[in-house]
Design an enzyme around this catalytic site. Structure first.
Site, short mmCIF file in Angstrom:
data_model
loop_
_atom_site.label_atom_id
_atom_site.label_comp_id
_atom_site.label_asym_id
_atom_site.label_seq_id
_atom_site.Cartn_x
_atom_site.Cartn_y
_atom_site.Cartn_z
N PRO A 89 32.61 -26.99 -30.20
CA PRO A 89 31.64 -27.57 -31.18
C PRO A 89 30.30 -27.44 -30.51
O PRO A 89 29.44 -27.72 -31.30
CB PRO A 89 32.24 -29.09 -31.41
CG PRO A 89 33.13 -29.26 -30.47
CD PRO A 89 33.42 -28.16 -29.73
N GLU A 117 40.48 -33.52 -25.42
CA GLU A 117 39.14 -33.66 -25.33
C GLU A 117 38.05 -32.43 -25.10
O GLU A 117 36.94 -32.70 -24.86
CB GLU A 117 38.77 -34.96 -24.34
CG GLU A 117 38.83 -36.18 -24.94
CD GLU A 117 38.15 -36.82 -26.23
OE1 GLU A 117 36.95 -36.16 -26.21
OE2 GLU A 117 38.76 -37.16 -27.03
N ASP A 170 28.71 -8.49 -50.14
CA ASP A 170 29.21 -9.88 -49.85
C ASP A 170 27.84 -11.00 -49.72
O ASP A 170 26.84 -10.54 -49.29
CB ASP A 170 29.83 -10.11 -48.57
CG ASP A 170 31.33 -9.95 -48.84
OD1 ASP A 170 31.88 -10.04 -49.75
OD2 ASP A 170 31.94 -9.90 -47.78
N1 SAM Z 1 35.33 -33.64 -27.07
C1 SAM Z 1 34.95 -32.33 -27.42
C2 SAM Z 1 33.30 -32.52 -27.64
O1 SAM Z 1 32.87 -33.54 -27.94
O2 SAM Z 1 32.51 -31.22 -27.29
C3 SAM Z 1 35.52 -31.88 -28.59
C4 SAM Z 1 36.92 -31.49 -28.49
S1 SAM Z 1 37.86 -30.78 -29.75
C5 SAM Z 1 38.93 -32.47 -30.48
C6 SAM Z 1 39.17 -29.74 -29.04
C7 SAM Z 1 38.66 -28.46 -29.35
O3 SAM Z 1 38.49 -28.19 -30.74
C8 SAM Z 1 37.61 -27.96 -28.68
O4 SAM Z 1 37.72 -27.93 -27.31
C9 SAM Z 1 37.35 -26.77 -29.27
O5 SAM Z 1 38.12 -25.62 -28.75
C10 SAM Z 1 37.73 -26.74 -30.83
N2 SAM Z 1 36.57 -27.40 -31.66
C11 SAM Z 1 36.57 -28.35 -32.19
N3 SAM Z 1 35.28 -28.10 -33.28
C12 SAM Z 1 35.03 -26.95 -33.23
C13 SAM Z 1 33.96 -26.46 -33.97
N4 SAM Z 1 33.21 -26.76 -34.74
N5 SAM Z 1 33.97 -24.92 -33.36
C14 SAM Z 1 34.79 -24.33 -32.70
N6 SAM Z 1 35.90 -24.95 -32.06
C15 SAM Z 1 35.81 -26.39 -32.32
#
Ligand code: SAM
Length: 248
Positions: A89, A117, A170
């Site tokens: 994210p 996490e 698109d």
């Molecule tokens: N604690 C992390 C942070 O605050 O940056 C977020 C961890 S999330 C619960 C777990 C995983 O989901 C991340 O390591 C990533 O690979 C994926 N993920 C979550 N949101 C995402 C997004 N918006 N885009 C891409 N991958 C995402």
């Protein structure tokens, strides 16, 4: 033709079973245009529980993905070295421009899916060429994000979408949304198809579509419309995503 290969690093390989077997992606695999392979970091874990996570140094909630299983899993991919995308994210926001440019960059990609996490920072530093976020929200894992990235990139790979015009026309191509579309019947629940579409006059229909596309964009996504204007000048930087394929 060499298929474009997507190597997914995930502790949930079963997530992709359906994804690989249906629709545009399923057909692209069947036709040898793309390949999707999964690789499980648990297979590179050294302990008897095959663990891939550990407590965060300094304390705090949840668990963090350990560097060794993920980086060794990536090392196992061999040659040619894939372009490595870390799903996070915190990454660069994914969009149509980025999908197009990356799809032209190389023929092998690794997509690293986090859980818990997130990643030990050394995975990002040593194992990623680019961090991608699919939107400003937090998923529980990178698997859904990997599907989004693969599906959007695949649409730009020659032959994946039968009629290439449907990709170029698109929404978001050229930073415009598509015009409204209609099919039969000509009237339903009192709502009539615009007369011009029934006229058979292809020049007028084309003009109407272009005007509606601009109107649609102004109304629904004025930010994109501003961006299109700016592209004509020298303010490329205000546009979302990279306009420069060599940037990464
Ligand atoms: N604690 C992390 C942070 O605050 O940056 C977020 C961890 S999330 C619960 C777990 C995983 O989901 C991340 O390591 C990533 O690979 C994926 N993920 C979550 N949101 C995402 C997004 N918006 N885009 C891409 N991958 C995402």
């Amino acid at each position: 033709m060499i298929p474009v290969r997507f190597e997914i690093i995930t502790i949930f390989p079963e997530y992709f079973i359906q994804f690989k077997s249906i629709g545009t992606i399923g057909r692209a695999i069947e036709n040898g245009l793309i390949q999707i392979n999964t690789h499980n970091p648990r297979d590179y874990s050294k302990d008897k529980h095959r663990s891939v996570d550990d407590y965060p140094y300094g304390g705090g909630p949840g668990m963090v993905m350990k560097p060794e299983p993920v980086l060794e899993c990536l090392d196992s991919l061999g040659e040619p070295a894939p372009f490595r995308i870390l799903l996070s994210p915190q990454g660069e926001l994914w969009n149509q421009n980025l999908a197009l440019h990356l799809s032209q960059k190389t023929e092998r990609f690794a997509l690293i899916c986090g859980r818990y996490e997130g990643f030990d920072e050394r995975i990002r530093i040593a194992g990623a060429d680019l961090d991608i976020s699919i939107g400003d929200y937090v998923l529980s894992g990178g698997e859904a994000a990997a599907c989004v990235v693969i599906e959007t990139m695949s649409r730009h790979i020659s032959g994946v979408v039968g009629d290439s015009e449907s990709v170029t026309s698109d929404s978001l191509g050229g930073n415009l949304l598509k015009h409204p579309q209609y099919t039969r019947p000509p009237e339903y629940r009192g709502l009539r198809v615009p007369e011009i579409l029934l006229s058979g006059d292809h020049r007028k229909i084309q003009k109407w579509r272009e005007e509606m596309s601009i109107e649609n964009t102004k109304r629904k996504r004025p930010d994109l419309f501003t961006c299109k204007d700016d592209l004509k000048g020298d303010k490329k930087s205000v546009c979302r995503g990279s306009e420069d394929p060599d940037e990464f």
